[in-house]
Design a protein around this motif. Sequence first.
Motif, PDB file in Angstrom:
ATOM      1  N   LYS A   1      25.046 -23.943 -13.594  1.00 37.46           N
ATOM      2  CA  LYS A   1      24.599 -24.319 -12.302  1.00 37.46           C
ATOM      3  C   LYS A   1      24.774 -22.948 -11.597  1.00 37.46           C
ATOM      4  N   THR A   2      23.985 -22.435 -10.624  1.00 35.75           N
ATOM      5  CA  THR A   2      24.208 -20.988 -10.096  1.00 35.75           C
ATOM      6  C   THR A   2      24.216 -21.400  -8.583  1.00 35.75           C
ATOM      7  N   ILE A   3      25.135 -20.759  -8.000  1.00 40.09           N
ATOM      8  CA  ILE A   3      25.410 -20.731  -6.701  1.00 40.09           C
ATOM      9  C   ILE A   3      25.201 -19.180  -6.081  1.00 40.09           C
TER      10      ILE A   3
ATOM     11  N   SER B   1      16.247 -11.814  -0.517  1.00 37.10           N
ATOM     12  CA  SER B   1      15.680 -11.281  -1.630  1.00 37.10           C
ATOM     13  C   SER B   1      15.643 -12.027  -2.875  1.00 37.10           C
ATOM     14  N   PHE B   2      17.246 -12.422  -3.085  1.00 41.14           N
ATOM     15  CA  PHE B   2      17.498 -13.280  -4.214  1.00 41.14           C
ATOM     16  C   PHE B   2      16.686 -14.369  -4.420  1.00 41.14           C
ATOM     17  N   LEU B   3      16.704 -14.982  -3.353  1.00 37.01           N
ATOM     18  CA  LEU B   3      16.142 -16.570  -2.932  1.00 37.01           C
ATOM     19  C   LEU B   3      14.322 -16.274  -3.247  1.00 37.01           C
ATOM     20  N   ASN B   4      13.768 -15.128  -2.905  1.00 40.11           N
ATOM     21  CA  ASN B   4      12.399 -14.996  -2.964  1.00 40.11           C
ATOM     22  C   ASN B   4      11.999 -14.436  -4.442  1.00 40.11           C
ATOM     23  N   ASP B   5      13.036 -14.122  -5.341  1.00 39.57           N
ATOM     24  CA  ASP B   5      12.809 -13.455  -6.495  1.00 39.57           C
ATOM     25  C   ASP B   5      12.696 -14.883  -7.386  1.00 39.57           C
ATOM     26  N   ALA B   6      11.318 -14.976  -7.944  1.00 43.02           N
ATOM     27  CA  ALA B   6      11.018 -16.069  -8.710  1.00 43.02           C
ATOM     28  C   ALA B   6      11.809 -16.200 -10.063  1.00 43.02           C
ATOM     29  N   SER B   7      12.386 -15.052 -10.512  1.00 43.44           N
ATOM     30  CA  SER B   7      12.936 -14.958 -11.727  1.00 43.44           C
ATOM     31  C   SER B   7      14.288 -15.473 -11.499  1.00 43.44           C
ATOM     32  N   MET B   8      14.759 -15.644 -10.402  1.00 40.75           N
ATOM     33  CA  MET B   8      15.987 -16.145 -10.180  1.00 40.75           C
ATOM     34  C   MET B   8      16.235 -17.833  -9.818  1.00 40.75           C
ATOM     35  N   HIS B   9      17.003 -18.370 -10.613  1.00 38.33           N
ATOM     36  CA  HIS B   9      17.049 -19.761 -10.210  1.00 38.33           C
ATOM     37  C   HIS B   9      18.540 -19.972  -9.310  1.00 38.33           C
ATOM     38  N   VAL B  10      18.461 -20.793  -8.096  1.00 40.84           N
ATOM     39  CA  VAL B  10      20.003 -20.835  -7.609  1.00 40.84           C
ATOM     40  C   VAL B  10      19.820 -22.473  -7.226  1.00 40.84           C
ATOM     41  N   ASP B  11      20.935 -23.023  -7.583  1.00 42.49           N
ATOM     42  CA  ASP B  11      21.013 -24.459  -7.352  1.00 42.49           C
ATOM     43  C   ASP B  11      21.475 -24.697  -5.886  1.00 42.49           C
ATOM     44  N   ALA B  12      22.452 -23.674  -5.337  1.00 44.48           N
ATOM     45  CA  ALA B  12      22.956 -24.132  -3.893  1.00 44.48           C
ATOM     46  C   ALA B  12      23.316 -22.742  -3.174  1.00 44.48           C
TER      47      ALA B  12
END
Length: 170
Positions: free
Chosen positions: A92-94, A129-140
């Motif tokens: 899980k990634t925060i 920019s992290f949240l708009n990067d499709a390669s990054m998955h953020v759970d919270a």
Amino acid sequence: MLLDLCMPELDGYATAERVRRGAIPGLENLTIVAHSSESPHAARVRLDRIGVKEFLSKGCSPLELIEVLCRAHASSKSQAKTMEACAKHSGKTILLVDDEDFSRKYVRTVLMTQGFQVLEAPNGQIALSFLNDASMHVDAVITDIHMPDLSGIEIAHTLRARPRPRAPCP
């Protein structure tokens, strides 16, 4: 392990570091109690960095030895529960957003001890920019409210305005 810190050739600090780094496979989380005639305050800084939580001064009474060993044992049981939580949160990634370095470091440490992976952003623009990067998955996302440029409230509004992903069909 009751470990004397002042031993010839390989002192207790180096021994503890080797254990923590896996020199004995499977014992990386072994409970270690440091035992020394050194000042506890001087030893504490190095011991904390290595992951040794208990210290016992030489010349202690048998009762003090038993108390410290019991405390170390209780702490290891608590650590086992933390390891269960880590397994539950593994993967899980925060995203942690805060303009204060110290606050990010503290919260990151707490989250990582619970098994989370943590991405850090020092401001709202980088967070987006992290949240708009499709390669990054953020759970919270955990965000500071008061930040220059883009506040935590504005980040939350931006996220809420996005279409929500659909849950997978069973």
